[in-house]
Design a protein around this motif. Sequence first.
Motif, PDB file in Angstrom:
ATOM      1  N   HIS A 148     -15.408   4.058  12.068  1.00  0.00           N
ATOM      2  CA  HIS A 148     -16.237   3.008  12.663  1.00  0.00           C
ATOM      3  C   HIS A 148     -15.883   2.817  14.127  1.00  0.00           C
ATOM      4  O   HIS A 148     -16.763   2.625  14.979  1.00  0.00           O
ATOM      5  CB  HIS A 148     -16.039   1.706  11.890  1.00  0.00           C
ATOM      6  CG  HIS A 148     -16.853   0.570  12.430  1.00  0.00           C
ATOM      7  ND1 HIS A 148     -16.298  -0.571  12.955  1.00  0.00           N
ATOM      8  CD2 HIS A 148     -18.201   0.410  12.550  1.00  0.00           C
ATOM      9  CE1 HIS A 148     -17.257  -1.380  13.369  1.00  0.00           C
ATOM     10  NE2 HIS A 148     -18.417  -0.816  13.129  1.00  0.00           N
ATOM     11  N   LEU A 149     -14.583   2.884  14.453  1.00  0.00           N
ATOM     12  CA  LEU A 149     -14.164   2.788  15.847  1.00  0.00           C
ATOM     13  C   LEU A 149     -14.749   3.932  16.672  1.00  0.00           C
ATOM     14  O   LEU A 149     -15.203   3.723  17.807  1.00  0.00           O
ATOM     15  CB  LEU A 149     -12.638   2.792  15.922  1.00  0.00           C
ATOM     16  CG  LEU A 149     -12.012   2.887  17.312  1.00  0.00           C
ATOM     17  CD1 LEU A 149     -12.413   1.699  18.172  1.00  0.00           C
ATOM     18  CD2 LEU A 149     -10.487   2.971  17.219  1.00  0.00           C
ATOM     19  N   CYS A 150     -14.742   5.142  16.118  1.00  0.00           N
ATOM     20  CA  CYS A 150     -15.331   6.284  16.822  1.00  0.00           C
ATOM     21  C   CYS A 150     -16.821   6.054  17.060  1.00  0.00           C
ATOM     22  O   CYS A 150     -17.355   6.378  18.135  1.00  0.00           O
ATOM     23  CB  CYS A 150     -15.124   7.565  16.017  1.00  0.00           C
ATOM     24  SG  CYS A 150     -13.408   8.137  15.936  1.00  0.00           S
ATOM     25  N   LEU A 207     -17.234  10.662  17.097  1.00  0.00           N
ATOM     26  CA  LEU A 207     -17.353  10.779  15.648  1.00  0.00           C
ATOM     27  C   LEU A 207     -17.589  12.228  15.243  1.00  0.00           C
ATOM     28  O   LEU A 207     -17.013  12.717  14.260  1.00  0.00           O
ATOM     29  CB  LEU A 207     -18.489   9.883  15.146  1.00  0.00           C
ATOM     30  CG  LEU A 207     -18.679   9.823  13.637  1.00  0.00           C
ATOM     31  CD1 LEU A 207     -17.415   9.336  12.943  1.00  0.00           C
ATOM     32  CD2 LEU A 207     -19.859   8.913  13.279  1.00  0.00           C
ATOM     33  N   GLU A 208     -18.414  12.928  15.988  1.00  0.00           N
ATOM     34  CA  GLU A 208     -18.638  14.346  15.714  1.00  0.00           C
ATOM     35  C   GLU A 208     -17.336  15.136  15.865  1.00  0.00           C
ATOM     36  O   GLU A 208     -17.031  16.024  15.063  1.00  0.00           O
ATOM     37  CB  GLU A 208     -19.709  14.892  16.659  1.00  0.00           C
ATOM     38  CG  GLU A 208     -19.979  16.381  16.494  1.00  0.00           C
ATOM     39  CD  GLU A 208     -20.916  16.919  17.562  1.00  0.00           C
ATOM     40  OE1 GLU A 208     -21.048  18.156  17.648  1.00  0.00           O
ATOM     41  OE2 GLU A 208     -21.507  16.104  18.299  1.00  0.00           O
ATOM     42  N   ALA A 209     -16.565  14.808  16.906  1.00  0.00           N
ATOM     43  CA  ALA A 209     -15.285  15.486  17.109  1.00  0.00           C
ATOM     44  C   ALA A 209     -14.303  15.166  15.985  1.00  0.00           C
ATOM     45  O   ALA A 209     -13.520  16.024  15.573  1.00  0.00           O
ATOM     46  CB  ALA A 209     -14.692  15.075  18.456  1.00  0.00           C
ATOM     47  N   TYR A 210     -14.350  13.929  15.478  1.00  0.00           N
ATOM     48  CA  TYR A 210     -13.464  13.550  14.375  1.00  0.00           C
ATOM     49  C   TYR A 210     -13.820  14.340  13.115  1.00  0.00           C
ATOM     50  O   TYR A 210     -12.933  14.830  12.405  1.00  0.00           O
ATOM     51  CB  TYR A 210     -13.577  12.051  14.131  1.00  0.00           C
ATOM     52  CG  TYR A 210     -12.679  11.521  13.040  1.00  0.00           C
ATOM     53  CD1 TYR A 210     -11.373  11.980  12.895  1.00  0.00           C
ATOM     54  CD2 TYR A 210     -13.143  10.564  12.146  1.00  0.00           C
ATOM     55  CE1 TYR A 210     -10.547  11.490  11.888  1.00  0.00           C
ATOM     56  CE2 TYR A 210     -12.326  10.067  11.140  1.00  0.00           C
ATOM     57  CZ  TYR A 210     -11.035  10.533  11.022  1.00  0.00           C
ATOM     58  OH  TYR A 210     -10.229  10.050  10.023  1.00  0.00           O
ATOM     59  N   ARG A 211     -15.106  14.476  12.832  1.00  0.00           N
ATOM     60  CA  ARG A 211     -15.515  15.265  11.673  1.00  0.00           C
ATOM     61  C   ARG A 211     -15.070  16.726  11.824  1.00  0.00           C
ATOM     62  O   ARG A 211     -14.607  17.351  10.865  1.00  0.00           O
ATOM     63  CB  ARG A 211     -17.030  15.197  11.498  1.00  0.00           C
ATOM     64  CG  ARG A 211     -17.559  13.826  11.104  1.00  0.00           C
ATOM     65  CD  ARG A 211     -19.064  13.907  10.846  1.00  0.00           C
ATOM     66  NE  ARG A 211     -19.646  12.604  10.615  1.00  0.00           N
ATOM     67  CZ  ARG A 211     -19.648  11.987   9.444  1.00  0.00           C
ATOM     68  NH1 ARG A 211     -19.088  12.586   8.408  1.00  0.00           N
ATOM     69  NH2 ARG A 211     -20.203  10.791   9.298  1.00  0.00           N
ATOM     70  N   ASP A 237     -12.603  18.958   9.425  1.00  0.00           N
ATOM     71  CA  ASP A 237     -12.984  20.272   8.892  1.00  0.00           C
ATOM     72  C   ASP A 237     -11.906  21.311   9.184  1.00  0.00           C
ATOM     73  O   ASP A 237     -11.567  22.137   8.319  1.00  0.00           O
ATOM     74  CB  ASP A 237     -14.321  20.719   9.487  1.00  0.00           C
ATOM     75  CG  ASP A 237     -15.506  19.968   8.904  1.00  0.00           C
ATOM     76  OD1 ASP A 237     -15.346  19.378   7.811  1.00  0.00           O
ATOM     77  OD2 ASP A 237     -16.573  19.954   9.537  1.00  0.00           O
ATOM     78  N   ASP A 238     -11.365  21.295  10.391  1.00  0.00           N
ATOM     79  CA  ASP A 238     -10.285  22.226  10.740  1.00  0.00           C
ATOM     80  C   ASP A 238      -9.064  22.002   9.857  1.00  0.00           C
ATOM     81  O   ASP A 238      -8.412  22.959   9.408  1.00  0.00           O
ATOM     82  CB  ASP A 238      -9.908  22.064  12.210  1.00  0.00           C
ATOM     83  CG  ASP A 238     -10.967  22.612  13.148  1.00  0.00           C
ATOM     84  OD1 ASP A 238     -11.821  23.389  12.683  1.00  0.00           O
ATOM     85  OD2 ASP A 238     -10.954  22.243  14.344  1.00  0.00           O
ATOM     86  N   LEU A 239      -8.746  20.734   9.615  1.00  0.00           N
ATOM     87  CA  LEU A 239      -7.589  20.434   8.779  1.00  0.00           C
ATOM     88  C   LEU A 239      -7.834  20.859   7.336  1.00  0.00           C
ATOM     89  O   LEU A 239      -6.917  21.338   6.656  1.00  0.00           O
ATOM     90  CB  LEU A 239      -7.262  18.937   8.858  1.00  0.00           C
ATOM     91  CG  LEU A 239      -6.633  18.488  10.170  1.00  0.00           C
ATOM     92  CD1 LEU A 239      -6.649  16.969  10.280  1.00  0.00           C
ATOM     93  CD2 LEU A 239      -5.206  19.007  10.283  1.00  0.00           C
ATOM     94  N   ASN A 240      -9.073  20.699   6.844  1.00  0.00           N
ATOM     95  CA  ASN A 240      -9.395  21.186   5.499  1.00  0.00           C
ATOM     96  C   ASN A 240      -9.227  22.699   5.413  1.00  0.00           C
ATOM     97  O   ASN A 240      -8.743  23.229   4.401  1.00  0.00           O
ATOM     98  CB  ASN A 240     -10.819  20.796   5.118  1.00  0.00           C
ATOM     99  CG  ASN A 240     -10.921  19.362   4.635  1.00  0.00           C
ATOM    100  OD1 ASN A 240      -9.977  18.816   4.079  1.00  0.00           O
ATOM    101  ND2 ASN A 240     -12.071  18.740   4.847  1.00  0.00           N
TER     102      ASN A 240
END
Length: 491
Positions: A360-362, A374-378, A382-385
């Motif tokens: 929500h902060l993003c 928010l796009e960068a957070y997603r 994905d990279d961490l997954n």
Amino acid sequence: MSDDEKNPARQVITDYAQSHFRYFRTVDGTVYAQRTGHPVARPIRSQGTTGSHRQELMVGLFRDGVGVFNGTALKEALDLIEALALTERVQPTHIRVAPGFDGATWLDLGRDDGRSVRIHPTGWDVRVPDPEEVCWRRTQLTGELPLPAKDTNGKGIDLLMRLCNFADAKTEALAIAWLIGCLEPSVPVPAPFLTGPQGAGKSTGGRMLVRIIEGMTGDLRRAPKDEENMITAVAAGWITALDNLSHLPPDLSDLMCCIITGAESIKRALFTDGDVVRSRYRRPMLLTGIDVGVIRPDLAERLLTLRLERPRVRRTEAELWAEYAEILPIVLGSLLDLTVKVRAVQAETPTDLRMADFAHLCAQLDTATGFGTLEAYRASLDDLNDDVIEGDLLAQTVLKHAAELTPGVEERMTSAEWLHALTALYSGEECRPLPKGWPTTGKVLSDRLRRIQPTLAARGVLVDWGRTSAARYIELSRQAPPPPPEQQTAF
């Protein structure tokens, strides 16, 4: 004059203390003292290097000409004061960041005069907080921050990013979002993991981010060897920054999950048989390292990858930190300006991410600036997954099996049957030996699948558990991929 008519020393000390200090207790029963009109609270029993109320009281009695008293009189007076304070109302103490009245939050500048920053969606200013509103607790880790600059026009953010070696603008936006999150005491934020090639300035970049909140004395540290030392370090400061991690053992991974989202530790109080000491903690964390090896799925959802690249021009430490100290008031002022701007806007909360408050902060930051955070957070998640899957052979095998399933069709088997099927798929026709840590029973397999369930779901593979009249089962299915954008129906 009879002994009854004399004014005992303990009474003199008690009268002086009650006229110059305010006493209260926290929820765990610890008694604190605040000098009248000053927001910093000291525990009356502490003998630490940051100073106890006993020492503060002795100095006040001497300087005000009341007298110098022996230890017995001070002990008797403090015993009485402590007993009286236990009947007063409960008030929490805070380190560095605290909630205030009317939706405001406070940032402790670590100054002797008690001046702090009040942050509100309508603006921020520097003032001494009302002791009834905020009680600061300070330790050796509480460094002093400069007075933030006003009217910076966002220049401080650009100056900071010029010193850091972040790989791209999306990474910079995530770093800014994390800093804003660190100024909100009630919102858990993921731990940024600064990674990159050797010589990318990961430790230096980590120090720069930490020192915006913790002051120039803030630094990175090695990971403690046991849980007790880690909790002690976490409880003494606001941001816990661990440097140069090369691996994350399961115990440390689980403890970091608790620190990021909040937990409580209970241990026996010293010199007692039945009394306990409660330690509640939820703190921002920061990690640096080239590679931490296998990342467990529950920690991966609480991390924030920040990639750095090697700088083209090298500078000396003296030059770098001299410039940083010079721009720190501007950086802090710009961060506060942006925090006010972000808190004033409205944005929808994404419902598909675990760290919903940070998501929500993003979204708020994107509404206020258009950074695309928010796009960068997603993308970071994905990279961490991908990192989790690459380090987990069981997850790779499940995905390989699911690739043969018809989308939308469930496959059910008992845990023992799934263990046999997945083991056969991994071994293959060449009877490859099973790796260390491969499940040996159906129960172990079921537990491992529960742990990696969110990671598999992020790749479109759903795992569920159920029961029939005959036995329990595990259900595996594969979601159909979404249609291309040009084929989606417009409403």
